[in-house]
Design a protein around this motif. Sequence first.
Motif, PDB file in Angstrom:
ATOM      1  N   UNK A  96       0.818  -1.216   0.000  1.00  0.00           N
ATOM      2  CA  UNK A  96       0.000   0.000   0.000  1.00  0.00           C
ATOM      3  C   UNK A  96       0.848   1.261   0.000  1.00  0.00           C
ATOM      4  N   UNK A  97       0.334   2.304  -0.654  1.00  0.00           N
ATOM      5  CA  UNK A  97       1.011   3.597  -0.546  1.00  0.00           C
ATOM      6  C   UNK A  97       0.504   4.287   0.724  1.00  0.00           C
ATOM      7  N   UNK A  98       1.047   5.467   1.010  1.00  0.00           N
ATOM      8  CA  UNK A  98       0.697   6.137   2.269  1.00  0.00           C
ATOM      9  C   UNK A  98      -0.798   6.437   2.369  1.00  0.00           C
ATOM     10  N   UNK A  99      -1.419   6.822   1.281  1.00  0.00           N
ATOM     11  CA  UNK A  99      -2.861   7.101   1.298  1.00  0.00           C
ATOM     12  C   UNK A  99      -3.643   5.829   1.602  1.00  0.00           C
ATOM     13  N   UNK A 100      -3.258   4.715   0.989  1.00  0.00           N
ATOM     14  CA  UNK A 100      -3.937   3.445   1.243  1.00  0.00           C
ATOM     15  C   UNK A 100      -3.722   2.974   2.681  1.00  0.00           C
ATOM     16  N   UNK A 101      -2.544   3.231   3.222  1.00  0.00           N
ATOM     17  CA  UNK A 101      -2.292   2.886   4.630  1.00  0.00           C
ATOM     18  C   UNK A 101      -3.211   3.702   5.530  1.00  0.00           C
ATOM     19  N   UNK A 102      -3.286   5.000   5.293  1.00  0.00           N
ATOM     20  CA  UNK A 102      -4.150   5.851   6.109  1.00  0.00           C
ATOM     21  C   UNK A 102      -5.615   5.426   5.999  1.00  0.00           C
ATOM     22  N   UNK A 103      -6.055   5.061   4.813  1.00  0.00           N
ATOM     23  CA  UNK A 103      -7.423   4.574   4.641  1.00  0.00           C
ATOM     24  C   UNK A 103      -7.616   3.229   5.330  1.00  0.00           C
ATOM     25  N   UNK A 104      -6.594   2.384   5.306  1.00  0.00           N
ATOM     26  CA  UNK A 104      -6.682   1.060   5.907  1.00  0.00           C
ATOM     27  C   UNK A 104      -6.758   1.060   7.422  1.00  0.00           C
ATOM     28  N   UNK A 105      -6.241   2.108   8.050  1.00  0.00           N
ATOM     29  CA  UNK A 105      -6.276   2.188   9.514  1.00  0.00           C
ATOM     30  C   UNK A 105      -7.249   3.258  10.000  1.00  0.00           C
ATOM     31  N   UNK A 106      -8.049   3.822   9.111  1.00  0.00           N
ATOM     32  CA  UNK A 106      -8.884   4.958   9.501  1.00  0.00           C
ATOM     33  C   UNK A 106      -9.945   4.618  10.548  1.00  0.00           C
ATOM     34  N   UNK A 107     -10.285   3.376  10.739  1.00  0.00           N
ATOM     35  CA  UNK A 107     -11.243   2.995  11.767  1.00  0.00           C
ATOM     36  C   UNK A 107     -10.618   2.812  13.132  1.00  0.00           C
ATOM     37  N   UNK A 108      -9.332   3.082  13.244  1.00  0.00           N
ATOM     38  CA  UNK A 108      -8.616   2.943  14.514  1.00  0.00           C
ATOM     39  C   UNK A 108      -8.079   4.312  14.916  1.00  0.00           C
ATOM     40  N   UNK A 109      -8.396   4.714  16.137  1.00  0.00           N
ATOM     41  CA  UNK A 109      -8.002   6.033  16.605  1.00  0.00           C
ATOM     42  C   UNK A 109      -6.763   5.968  17.496  1.00  0.00           C
ATOM     43  N   UNK A 110      -5.897   6.950  17.305  1.00  0.00           N
ATOM     44  CA  UNK A 110      -4.730   7.123  18.155  1.00  0.00           C
ATOM     45  C   UNK A 110      -4.751   8.565  18.644  1.00  0.00           C
ATOM     46  N   UNK A 111      -4.602   8.734  19.933  1.00  0.00           N
ATOM     47  CA  UNK A 111      -4.650  10.085  20.497  1.00  0.00           C
ATOM     48  C   UNK A 111      -3.260  10.665  20.727  1.00  0.00           C
ATOM     49  N   UNK A 112      -2.213   9.899  20.436  1.00  0.00           N
ATOM     50  CA  UNK A 112      -0.857  10.341  20.795  1.00  0.00           C
ATOM     51  C   UNK A 112       0.055  10.650  19.610  1.00  0.00           C
ATOM     52  N   UNK A 113       0.044   9.816  18.567  1.00  0.00           N
ATOM     53  CA  UNK A 113       1.141   9.859  17.607  1.00  0.00           C
ATOM     54  C   UNK A 113       0.967  10.808  16.437  1.00  0.00           C
ATOM     55  N   UNK A 114      -0.227  11.191  16.096  1.00  0.00           N
ATOM     56  CA  UNK A 114      -0.412  11.968  14.877  1.00  0.00           C
ATOM     57  C   UNK A 114      -0.350  11.095  13.643  1.00  0.00           C
ATOM     58  N   UNK A 115      -0.241   9.801  13.797  1.00  0.00           N
ATOM     59  CA  UNK A 115      -0.330   8.778  12.756  1.00  0.00           C
ATOM     60  C   UNK A 115       0.886   8.657  11.847  1.00  0.00           C
ATOM     61  N   UNK A 116       1.753   9.655  11.757  1.00  0.00           N
ATOM     62  CA  UNK A 116       2.883   9.567  10.832  1.00  0.00           C
ATOM     63  C   UNK A 116       3.777   8.361  11.122  1.00  0.00           C
ATOM     64  N   UNK A 117       4.081   8.131  12.383  1.00  0.00           N
ATOM     65  CA  UNK A 117       4.955   7.002  12.733  1.00  0.00           C
ATOM     66  C   UNK A 117       4.223   5.666  12.549  1.00  0.00           C
TER      67      UNK A 117
END
Length: 191
Positions: A122-143
């Motif tokens: 997956x590219x970065x957009x597909x990764x972000x779409x693939x995990x979009x149902x999971x919330x993280x309150x700490x990392x900002x998702x980049x890592x």
Amino acid sequence: MSHHKVRITVNGTAGEDEIESRLLLVHYLRETRGLTGTHVGCDTSNCGACTVMLDGRTVKSCTVLAVAADGADVLTVEGLAGDRELSPVQEGFRQCHGLQCGYCTPGMVMAATGLLLENSAPDDTEIREGIEGNLCRCTGYDMIVDSVRWAAANGGAGEAASRHLHGGGALAPDDAGPAPSGSQPAPVVTP
């Protein structure tokens, strides 16, 4: 209260338990089977901390009754590693620091594993779409995105997840063959 006898294979180990009809899969995994890696976050299916694989599909286990998993094969974050070696996704989170407090991490790892089973590059957009149902309150998702990208380049979803996807489950050390796979259709809740 109504009780049911269920047979659920979790991480390659079959178990037969008598449970309350209203017991959620997340509570079955934590309280009955003693696997506390699957977290209870919101109980409303918003956060994804409870994500597991049920018969090869990622589900939020707070939305599935345990009786609906009767005869099914469940893979949790504890079942991803093999022979004391982390799965590529788990190792990616370690290598790329894809966690801070760690509360969302098991669900994120399972969502990322499911994504890599469906799309090995997956590219970065597909990764972000693939995990979009999971919330993280700490990392900002980049890592987290970096962690999934690392896993994709270094082994993908991993052996246990691939076995699970193809109906074999993660074999227990004394198991002579694949774990039984249920014939009931699995409830599908995508993270």
